[in-house]
Write an enzyme that holds these catalytic residues in place. Structure first.
Site, mmCIF file in Angstrom:
data_model
loop_
_atom_site.group_PDB
_atom_site.id
_atom_site.type_symbol
_atom_site.label_atom_id
_atom_site.label_comp_id
_atom_site.label_asym_id
_atom_site.label_seq_id
_atom_site.Cartn_x
_atom_site.Cartn_y
_atom_site.Cartn_z
ATOM 1 N N CYS A 259 -8.981 -3.218 5.435
ATOM 2 C CA CYS A 259 -8.461 -2.022 4.742
ATOM 3 C C CYS A 259 -7.706 -2.485 3.500
ATOM 4 O O CYS A 259 -8.272 -3.189 2.661
ATOM 5 C CB CYS A 259 -7.593 -1.183 5.675
ATOM 6 S SG CYS A 259 -6.153 -2.040 6.360
ATOM 7 N N ARG A 264 -4.456 -0.495 8.958
ATOM 8 C CA ARG A 264 -5.395 0.561 9.348
ATOM 9 C C ARG A 264 -6.655 -0.032 9.965
ATOM 10 O O ARG A 264 -7.220 0.525 10.921
ATOM 11 C CB ARG A 264 -5.773 1.407 8.126
ATOM 12 C CG ARG A 264 -4.708 2.375 7.659
ATOM 13 C CD ARG A 264 -5.132 3.097 6.380
ATOM 14 N NE ARG A 264 -5.132 2.215 5.219
ATOM 15 C CZ ARG A 264 -5.568 2.556 4.009
ATOM 16 N NH1 ARG A 264 -6.081 3.769 3.813
ATOM 17 N NH2 ARG A 264 -5.519 1.701 3.009
#
Length: 309
Positions: A259, A264
């Site tokens: 990410c 994430r």
């Protein structure tokens, strides 16, 4: 039935009850339900940790008995860009009274975003069966389950973590082996479509940390939030398999997720690895490393160069 037979039956029943899985989903028991956790808050063999994006939310109220882990200090090396060392995590677990037999449950806000990152860090350092609370803080609060403001204290343990890290982490060189070396590995970019296309550098309100926008060549896009339901729980394994299969990710070859800074993508790592059972590594250098690296190719469908069109 004589006394001995009754005792044998009682022991067998107790063992059978203890063996009932404490999990909701996942091939390897990756999740626990809110109901199960509520019933086990005083179980000495269960230890709960909160890892939230909002590091101040713990003090305003947390699951009773939960130990707070600040992602930006407790789970990282504060001097160099790295995750916490084995020795550092070992000290945290010892202070929390975690033993080799403890069931570790992590939860957090924002659909378990940083809790999943914590699970990845724990797994790297030898806590391989760490579980997430399905639905995280969002579901716990929505169901009106108890919160506490007291900081728990536990008798210290002597847990000993291995020095060797589990192979769950990808480095820049591993990614370049895919991009330039032809390694047969799937790359999954879990950022939003505008980040992936290069239209924006980072989500609104988040600091821009890269000098170029776009994505790693060959990576497919699966925004991390697509793995959860409205109430914060994970979608079913069948739904997740179908969603990833639709973009060519079916577990037939190794996967690397990434990410912006690796947090994430650890959520998607958890989905693919712990729920679906695929072979996955998380590239925590992610776009802030790759997008700033000299001499590496990028893909920028939006045509932005140095922030300009």
């Amino acid at each position: 039935m004589n006394a001995l037979t009754k005792r044998i039956t009682a022991v067998a029943t107790a063992i059978a009850i203890a063996a009932v899985p404490a999990v909701a989903l996942g091939e390897d028991g990756a999740l626990v339900t809110a109901d199960w956790l509520a019933e086990n808050l005083t179980n000495p063999d269960v230890r709960v940790f909160e890892v939230s994006v909002d590091t101040g939310v713990y003090e305003r109220g947390h699951i009773p008995g939960a130990v707070n882990l600040a992602w930006h200090t407790d789970l990282v090396d504060t001097v160099r860009r790295d995750i916490v060392s084995s020795q550092g995590l070992e000290a945290i677990l010892q202070a929390a009274g975690v033993t080799e037999d403890t069931t570790v449950v992590l939860y957090g806000d924002n659909n378990n975003w940083f809790a999943a990152w914590g699970a990845w860090v724990f797994d790297i350092h030898g806590i391989h069966d760490v579980k997430l609370l399905d639905g995280g803080r969002k579901l716990w609060e929505a169901e009106g389950l108890p919160l506490d403001t007291a900081t728990p204290e536990y008798a210290a343990s002597s847990i000993d973590l291995p020095d060797d890290a589990a192979p769950l982490r990808a480095r820049l060189v591993d990614v370049l082996e895919v991009v330039e070396g032809g390694a047969d590995v799937s790359l999954v970019d879990i950022r939003g479509p505008k980040e992936y296309s290069g239209e924006i550098f980072a989500p609104e309100g988040v600091q821009e940390l890269s000098v170029r926008a776009g994505h790693i060549p060959g990576a497919v896009n699966f925004p991390w939030g697509g793995a959860v339901n409205e109430d914060g729980t994970f979608k079913s394994a069948d739904e997740l398999k179908a969603a990833f299969a639709a973009i060519g990710i079916d577990g037939t070859k190794p996967i690397i997720t990434y990410c912006r800074i690796g947090e994430r993508s650890s959520h998607t790592w958890f989905v693919l690895s712990r729920i679906l059972g695929y072979e996955v590594r998380n590239y925590d250098g992610s776009w802030t490393e790759y997008g700033n690296a000299v001499g590496v190719p990028i893909d920028n469908p939006s045509g932005t160069v140095w922030g300009k069109i």
